[in-house]
Design an enzyme around this catalytic site. Structure first.
Site, short mmCIF file in Angstrom:
data_model
loop_
_atom_site.label_atom_id
_atom_site.label_comp_id
_atom_site.label_asym_id
_atom_site.label_seq_id
_atom_site.Cartn_x
_atom_site.Cartn_y
_atom_site.Cartn_z
N HIS A 98 -3.94 5.57 3.35
CA HIS A 98 -5.32 6.06 3.28
C HIS A 98 -5.50 7.35 4.06
O HIS A 98 -6.45 8.10 3.79
CB HIS A 98 -6.28 4.98 3.77
CG HIS A 98 -6.49 3.88 2.78
ND1 HIS A 98 -7.67 3.19 2.66
CD2 HIS A 98 -5.66 3.36 1.84
CE1 HIS A 98 -7.56 2.29 1.69
NE2 HIS A 98 -6.34 2.37 1.19
N HIS A 266 1.76 -2.11 -3.16
CA HIS A 266 1.33 -3.49 -3.26
C HIS A 266 2.49 -4.48 -3.22
O HIS A 266 2.27 -5.68 -3.41
CB HIS A 266 0.51 -3.68 -4.54
CG HIS A 266 -0.79 -2.93 -4.53
ND1 HIS A 266 -1.61 -2.81 -5.64
CD2 HIS A 266 -1.41 -2.25 -3.53
CE1 HIS A 266 -2.68 -2.08 -5.32
NE2 HIS A 266 -2.58 -1.73 -4.05
#
Length: 728
Positions: A98, A266
């Site tokens: 992020h 993920h």
């Protein structure tokens, strides 16, 4: 005491000026030009000593020792924020992801290069929930290594080490990211007034069918990428695939890199939604003092570990979320999936009839197992035909997937660090990558006498002052301090796509390049075209200053290389094309944004201040560098001479200013009504805006002629050397 007074003591100072209560100038006059973005990171906010050099400090760092400490941290679970399955890897990767993922190619802003995740608005974005905990977990390491290791570098390094600790062979790591000390003002995150505002909301970032506003990449205010529940929170993997493709393309990623990053991100970690979102307190910027910069604190319990709430989705993507493997594709492709709701009420996909061995062990109880989950974006990797092909390939070849992901992760986390010459540390990969905009090193030197001789040859080449100055400017103006791309080094103005850009006046450019190439061939000593372009501008400015009665030497340091077409990704460089240039009084067409606002944006990207912008515009006008030779703003009868005439005539009350069309004004003599000159908005703003007028008046003064020239030369040199990272 006056009985009408409240029992509560009155404020002993004039309150309001230091809080959001007070109205500022932009509240009173919202159409005024806001120059704040040009002065956002000055020395007043920087606590470091003037002689501090981060590059030198980082190079003295024992990176191996830092990595050992980070490895130890990964499995050192803390009671105040326990690690999922005893490993902080997923949290650290999300923090690094992020940090880097705010980057967008259109303007090069965002990204990991400044440590901006520590400040508003990013520290309080909904998508960054609980990353405040990741940074607090890192604080002992930051504290230990101090100024040798910036927060910006540490956050990315932590993500790298997290992957390595879980079994991935990473591609490398480079340091060199310097921290900022207060929020960035130049980045446009969108015009929405609420977090996660849906598409149809007022001030939407979408128009037409689903056209995302430039330069934005994220689909919603407060998100890094796409909505994990689907477009506007409505699950539909094929619609989400369209959002994913646009978002990742605007981060400089192709389809293969997109699938790799989605799957690789993920493969480890989990989503957190085992609770109620309404039980969470405010984000860090909205919390009380006693929270000490933390946010999203659960008001009804610890809200940690198995009971944490972050995105609202709940579960892991893979069976073994603390190890790097190919489990993501195994689950995604081998099972059918159905929509479910998380305990927090978020939409997520879960497998149908999953085998017991493919379930995920609970974070809170090793004797319990749960279904893995997929977001709508994950399902897009299966449902979109192109993404599906790539997913199948990665599933069949795990080694290839690991390699592609490692390279894509390196690109994601280093895209805004600039060219390889800015990379620091022992783990910098040897390979030159096309997206790094490689430039060959030079193997020649020029002494002072040789530079003087070259200047004479350039001035005798038949090229005018305006041609030499404009070409040097066009070569250098592409520089972006946001991601350190562009600039004069490499002389890519000779190559596609730049040689054909309308802003570069291809016909005039080819004339100049032909002369410079012939001059280069005639020299007995090797000199790059890149150096000749910049030196030509310097020689022309010296001549123009001399004719104005000021003797000046424009600083010039050789050492620029000439890139080749093979070193230049045409598609990647297309985003650097100027659509406007106030310094040459040009814009490609009329835009919704006013020309003077676009001038500020370009000026900020080039790293210039308001007074540097002012002196450069005034100088460029009198040097006759306007696009196409137009006369707008050329307030002088001595074109090609570096005088302060632009400012003298701009501030002269003998003239009146009248609109004469779109972005066009006439300068009229008050006494006779005769039209003396014409001008654009970016000319007149220097007389209209009170701050810019103050600078203009200073340069118009009778005692400012020499100062104007010297200030122009200093600002010019700053632009020419902006990409000379070898001089730092």
């Amino acid at each position: 005491m006056d009985k009408t007074q409240s029992s509560q003591g009155k404020c002993p100072v004039m309150h309001g000026a230091n809080s959001a209560v007070a109205s500022n100038n932009m509240d009173w006059w919202p159409k005024a030009l806001n120059l704040d973005i040009l002065h956002q990171h000055d020395k007043k906010t920087d606590p470091m000593d003037p002689k501090f050099n981060y590059r030198e400090a980082f190079n003295s760092l024992d990176l191996a020792a830092v990595k050992r400490d980070l490895n130890a941290l990964m499995t050192d679970s803390q009671d105040w924020w326990p690690a999922d399955w005893g490993h902080y890897g997923g949290l650290m990767i999300r923090m690094a992801w992020h940090s880097a993922g705010t980057y967008r190619v259109a303007d090069g802003r965002g990204g990991a290069g400044t440590g901006n995740q520590r400040f508003a608005p990013l520290n309080s974005w909904p998508d960054n929930a609980n990353l405040d905990k990741a940074r607090r977990l890192l604080w002992p390491i930051k504290k230990k290594y101090g100024n040798k290791l910036s927060w910006a570098d540490l956050m990315i390094l932590a993500g790298n080490v997290a992957y390595e600790s879980m079994g991935l062979k990473t591609y490398g790591f480079a340091g060199g990211r310097e921290d900022i000390w207060h929020p960035e003002k130049d980045i446009y995150w969108g015009s929405e007034k609420q977090w996660l505002a849906p598409t149809e909301n007022p001030n939407s970032r979408y128009s037409g069918e689903r056209d995302l506003e430039n330069p934005l990449a994220a689909v919603m205010m407060g998100l890094i990428y796409v909505n994990p529940e689907g477009v506007d929170g409505k699950p539909d993997p094929l619609r989400t695939a369209q959002d994913v493709r646009v978002t990742f393309a605007r981060m400089a990623m192709n389809d293969e890199e997109t699938v790799a990053l989605t799957a690789g991100g993920h493969t480890v970690g989990k989503c957190h939604g085992n609770g109620k979102a309404q039980d969470l307190g405010p984000e860090p910027e909205g919390e009380e003092l006693e929270a000490q910069g933390l946010g999203w604190l659960n008001k009804k319990g610890p809200g940690t570990g198995a009971n944490a709430v972050t995105s609202g989705l709940e579960g892991a993507w893979t069976t073994h979320p603390t190890q790097w493997d190919n489990g993501y594709f195994h689950l995604l492709l081998n099972y059918d999936w159905e929509l479910k709701k998380s305990p927090a009420g978020a939409s997520q996909w879960e497998p149908i009839n999953i085998k017991e061995e493919d379930k995920v062990v609970s974070v809170g109880d090793p004797n319990r197992k749960f279904n893995p989950i997929m977001t709508d974006a994950d399902m897009a990797m299966k449902m979109d035909p192109e993404y599906r092909k790539i997913s199948e390939k990665f599933y069949q070849d795990p080694a290839y997937f690991s390699e592609v992901f490692a390279r894509a992760w390196f690109k994601l986390t280093h895209r805004d660090l600039g060219p390889k010459s800015r990379y620091l540390g022992p783990e910098v990969p040897n390979e030159d990558l096309l997206w790094q905009d490689p430039i060959p090193s030079v193997d020649y030197r020029l002494d002072a006498s040789e530079i003087v001789d070259l200047k004479a040859k350039l001035l005798a080449s038949g090229l005018s002052v305006s041609e030499l100055v404009a070409t040097a400017w066009d070569s250098a103006r592409t520089f972006r301090g946001s991601d350190f791309r562009g600039g004069a080094n490499g002389a890519r103005i000779r190559l596609a796509p730049q040689k054909d850009w309308q802003a570069n006046e291809p016909e005039r450019l080819q004339k100049v390049l032909k002369v410079l190439t012939e001059l280069q061939a005639s020299l007995s000593k090797k000199v790059s075209i890149a150096d000749l372009i910049v030196l030509g501008g310097a020689a022309a400015i010296e001549k123009a200053a001399h004719e104005a009665g000021v003797k000046v030497t424009v600083p010039f340091i050789p050492g620029r290389g000439d890139a080749t077409q093979e070193m230049t990704d045409v598609e990647s460089f297309a985003v650097l094309e100027p659509l406007h240039d106030a310094y040459r009084n040009w814009q490609k067409k009329d835009y919704v944004v006013q020309p003077e606002e676009m001038m500020l944006d370009r000026t900020q990207l080039m790293g210039l201040t308001a007074h540097e912008m002012t002196v450069l515009v005034g100088g460029m006008r009198v040097l006759g560098t306007n696009y196409g030779g137009t006369r707008h703003g050329v307030f002088t009868d001595k074109v090609g001479v570096l005088t302060n005439d632009f400012f003298v005539n701009l501030t002269d009350m003998a003239y009146n200013w009248k609109p004469a069309g779109s972005n066009l004004y006439q300068i009229v003599e008050r006494k006779t009504g005769a039209v003396k000159w014409t001008a654009s908005r970016v000319d007149l703003v220097f007389g209209s805006n009170s701050i810019l007028r103050a600078y203009a008046e200073m340069y118009a003064q009778d005692d400012a002629k020499e100062k104007f020239v010297h200030d122009f030369v200093a600002a010019w040199t700053k632009v020419m050397n902006a990409d000379r990272f070898d001089l730092a």
